[in-house]
Design a protein around this motif. Structure first.
Motif, PDB file in Angstrom:
ATOM      1  N   GLY A  68       0.793  -1.222   0.000  1.00  0.00           N
ATOM      2  CA  GLY A  68       0.000   0.000   0.000  1.00  0.00           C
ATOM      3  C   GLY A  68       0.826   1.274   0.000  1.00  0.00           C
ATOM      4  N   THR A  69       2.132   1.152   0.258  1.00  0.00           N
ATOM      5  CA  THR A  69       2.989   2.336   0.269  1.00  0.00           C
ATOM      6  C   THR A  69       3.252   2.785  -1.165  1.00  0.00           C
ATOM      7  OG1 THR A  69       4.052   1.622   2.318  1.00  0.00           O
ATOM      8  CG2 THR A  69       5.213   3.273   1.020  1.00  0.00           C
ATOM      9  N   ARG A  70       3.001   4.046  -1.442  1.00  0.00           N
ATOM     10  CA  ARG A  70       3.240   4.623  -2.770  1.00  0.00           C
ATOM     11  C   ARG A  70       4.362   5.642  -2.660  1.00  0.00           C
ATOM     12  NH1 ARG A  70       1.371   0.636  -4.269  1.00  0.00           N
ATOM     13  NH2 ARG A  70      -0.788   0.306  -4.848  1.00  0.00           N
ATOM     14  N   TRP A  71       5.550   5.243  -3.080  1.00  0.00           N
ATOM     15  CA  TRP A  71       6.716   6.117  -3.058  1.00  0.00           C
ATOM     16  C   TRP A  71       6.581   7.143  -4.182  1.00  0.00           C
ATOM     17  CZ3 TRP A  71       9.542   5.830   1.141  1.00  0.00           C
ATOM     18  CH2 TRP A  71       9.497   4.643   1.891  1.00  0.00           C
ATOM     19  N   THR A  72       6.855   8.414  -3.864  1.00  0.00           N
ATOM     20  CA  THR A  72       6.602   9.483  -4.829  1.00  0.00           C
ATOM     21  C   THR A  72       7.825  10.302  -5.211  1.00  0.00           C
ATOM     22  OG1 THR A  72       5.966  10.986  -3.028  1.00  0.00           O
ATOM     23  CG2 THR A  72       4.201   9.701  -4.085  1.00  0.00           C
ATOM     24  N   GLY A  73       8.959  10.107  -4.537  1.00  0.00           N
ATOM     25  CA  GLY A  73      10.134  10.883  -4.921  1.00  0.00           C
ATOM     26  C   GLY A  73      11.328  10.652  -4.022  1.00  0.00           C
ATOM     27  N   LEU A  74      12.486  10.928  -4.581  1.00  0.00           N
ATOM     28  CA  LEU A  74      13.748  10.753  -3.863  1.00  0.00           C
ATOM     29  C   LEU A  74      14.593  11.998  -4.049  1.00  0.00           C
ATOM     30  CD1 LEU A  74      15.811   8.901  -2.379  1.00  0.00           C
ATOM     31  CD2 LEU A  74      16.613   8.207  -4.651  1.00  0.00           C
ATOM     32  N   GLU A  75      15.170  12.468  -2.967  1.00  0.00           N
ATOM     33  CA  GLU A  75      16.086  13.607  -3.010  1.00  0.00           C
ATOM     34  C   GLU A  75      17.354  13.232  -2.245  1.00  0.00           C
ATOM     35  OE1 GLU A  75      16.338  18.254  -1.461  1.00  0.00           O
ATOM     36  OE2 GLU A  75      14.523  17.097  -1.103  1.00  0.00           O
ATOM     37  N   ILE A  76      18.507  13.331  -2.901  1.00  0.00           N
ATOM     38  CA  ILE A  76      19.783  13.091  -2.229  1.00  0.00           C
ATOM     39  C   ILE A  76      20.176  14.379  -1.531  1.00  0.00           C
ATOM     40  CG2 ILE A  76      22.215  12.454  -2.511  1.00  0.00           C
ATOM     41  CD1 ILE A  76      20.205  10.197  -3.181  1.00  0.00           C
ATOM     42  N   LEU A  77      20.369  14.319  -0.228  1.00  0.00           N
ATOM     43  CA  LEU A  77      20.726  15.501   0.551  1.00  0.00           C
ATOM     44  C   LEU A  77      22.235  15.635   0.710  1.00  0.00           C
ATOM     45  CD1 LEU A  77      17.978  15.157   3.306  1.00  0.00           C
ATOM     46  CD2 LEU A  77      17.916  16.554   1.220  1.00  0.00           C
ATOM     47  N   GLU A  78      22.920  14.479   0.828  1.00  0.00           N
ATOM     48  CA  GLU A  78      24.379  14.491   0.997  1.00  0.00           C
ATOM     49  C   GLU A  78      24.917  13.104   0.686  1.00  0.00           C
ATOM     50  OE1 GLU A  78      27.719  15.554   4.414  1.00  0.00           O
ATOM     51  OE2 GLU A  78      25.641  15.278   5.001  1.00  0.00           O
ATOM     52  N   SER A  79      26.079  13.079   0.071  1.00  0.00           N
ATOM     53  CA  SER A  79      26.758  11.817  -0.217  1.00  0.00           C
ATOM     54  C   SER A  79      28.229  12.008   0.152  1.00  0.00           C
ATOM     55  CB  SER A  79      26.614  11.490  -1.705  1.00  0.00           C
ATOM     56  OG  SER A  79      27.096  10.199  -1.972  1.00  0.00           O
ATOM     57  N   ALA A  80      28.764  11.095   0.970  1.00  0.00           N
ATOM     58  CA  ALA A  80      30.155  11.199   1.411  1.00  0.00           C
ATOM     59  C   ALA A  80      30.867   9.875   1.151  1.00  0.00           C
ATOM     60  CB  ALA A  80      30.224  11.541   2.898  1.00  0.00           C
ATOM     61  N   ASP A  81      32.038   9.988   0.541  1.00  0.00           N
ATOM     62  CA  ASP A  81      32.821   8.824   0.162  1.00  0.00           C
ATOM     63  C   ASP A  81      31.961   7.918  -0.736  1.00  0.00           C
ATOM     64  OD1 ASP A  81      34.945   9.889   1.632  1.00  0.00           O
ATOM     65  OD2 ASP A  81      34.350   8.826   3.445  1.00  0.00           O
ATOM     66  N   GLY A  82      32.137   6.622  -0.695  1.00  0.00           N
ATOM     67  CA  GLY A  82      31.280   5.735  -1.452  1.00  0.00           C
ATOM     68  C   GLY A  82      31.578   5.634  -2.938  1.00  0.00           C
ATOM     69  N   SER A  83      32.777   6.050  -3.364  1.00  0.00           N
ATOM     70  CA  SER A  83      33.137   5.930  -4.784  1.00  0.00           C
ATOM     71  C   SER A  83      34.012   4.696  -4.985  1.00  0.00           C
ATOM     72  CB  SER A  83      33.885   7.186  -5.250  1.00  0.00           C
ATOM     73  OG  SER A  83      35.224   7.164  -4.770  1.00  0.00           O
ATOM     74  N   ALA A  84      34.528   4.551  -6.185  1.00  0.00           N
ATOM     75  CA  ALA A  84      35.423   3.427  -6.487  1.00  0.00           C
ATOM     76  C   ALA A  84      36.690   3.460  -5.638  1.00  0.00           C
ATOM     77  CB  ALA A  84      35.784   3.448  -7.968  1.00  0.00           C
ATOM     78  N   PHE A  85      37.009   4.590  -5.052  1.00  0.00           N
ATOM     79  CA  PHE A  85      38.228   4.755  -4.256  1.00  0.00           C
ATOM     80  C   PHE A  85      38.007   4.530  -2.765  1.00  0.00           C
ATOM     81  CE2 PHE A  85      38.539   7.503  -7.996  1.00  0.00           C
ATOM     82  CZ  PHE A  85      39.620   6.908  -8.620  1.00  0.00           C
ATOM     83  N   HIS A  86      36.796   4.159  -2.366  1.00  0.00           N
ATOM     84  CA  HIS A  86      36.465   4.016  -0.952  1.00  0.00           C
ATOM     85  C   HIS A  86      35.982   2.601  -0.628  1.00  0.00           C
ATOM     86  CE1 HIS A  86      35.753   8.371  -1.817  1.00  0.00           C
ATOM     87  NE2 HIS A  86      36.559   8.454  -0.785  1.00  0.00           N
ATOM     88  N   ALA A  87      36.103   2.243   0.650  1.00  0.00           N
ATOM     89  CA  ALA A  87      35.582   0.960   1.130  1.00  0.00           C
ATOM     90  C   ALA A  87      34.247   1.144   1.841  1.00  0.00           C
ATOM     91  CB  ALA A  87      36.589   0.315   2.084  1.00  0.00           C
ATOM     92  N   ALA A  88      33.907   2.407   2.157  1.00  0.00           N
ATOM     93  CA  ALA A  88      32.664   2.706   2.856  1.00  0.00           C
ATOM     94  C   ALA A  88      32.180   4.082   2.423  1.00  0.00           C
ATOM     95  CB  ALA A  88      32.877   2.673   4.370  1.00  0.00           C
ATOM     96  N   GLY A  89      30.924   4.339   2.682  1.00  0.00           N
ATOM     97  CA  GLY A  89      30.361   5.644   2.345  1.00  0.00           C
ATOM     98  C   GLY A  89      29.015   5.827   3.010  1.00  0.00           C
TER      99      GLY A  89
END
Length: 124
Positions: A68-89
């Motif tokens: 019954g949950t209807r998801w209507t949108g996503l907004e990225i507020l912040e992203s830290a690390d998490g690229s190919a050069f990182h082990a965590a993010g």
């Protein structure tokens, strides 16, 4: 957003965006793209993908999604690390659904070279 546009909010079709991750044709190359694909899996009701991309040490045995949950949108507020050069993010996001929204700071790690969701904290 047209029905062909990916629910994650990026300007691409579902097949060219998160659909390739859901099908197993590709793996998300960053923590942010994994988070977007997981949001899209909630929209699509794909519990199998959510479980496959959950860290083994924190993954539940089962996952029951509320149809019954209807998801209507996503907004990225912040992203830290998490690229190919990182082990965590981390990725902080706002996910809207009919009747409300949730804000979470999610933690991601690499396991066997692939990004997985570890856990998150809900924010006010």
């Amino acid at each position: 957003m047209t029905s062909r546009t990916c629910p994650c909010g990026l300007p691409a079709t579902y097949d060219a965006c998160c659909g390739r991750f859901h099908s197993g044709a590709a793996s998300a190359p960053s923590a942010e793209l994994l988070m977007r694909s997981r949001y899209c899996a909630f929209v699509k009701g794909d519990a199998g993908y959510l479980l496959r991309t959950w860290h083994p040490r924190t993954r539940p045995e089962r996952l029951e999604l509320d149809p019954g949950t209807r998801w209507t949108g996503l907004e990225i507020l912040e992203s830290a690390d998490g690229s190919a050069f990182h082990a965590a993010g981390t990725v902080t996001f706002r996910a809207s659904y009919r009747g409300g929204e949730l804000v979470e700071r999610s933690r991601f790690e690499r396991v066997g070279g692939a990004w997985v969701y570890v856990d998150g904290d809900f924010l006010d």
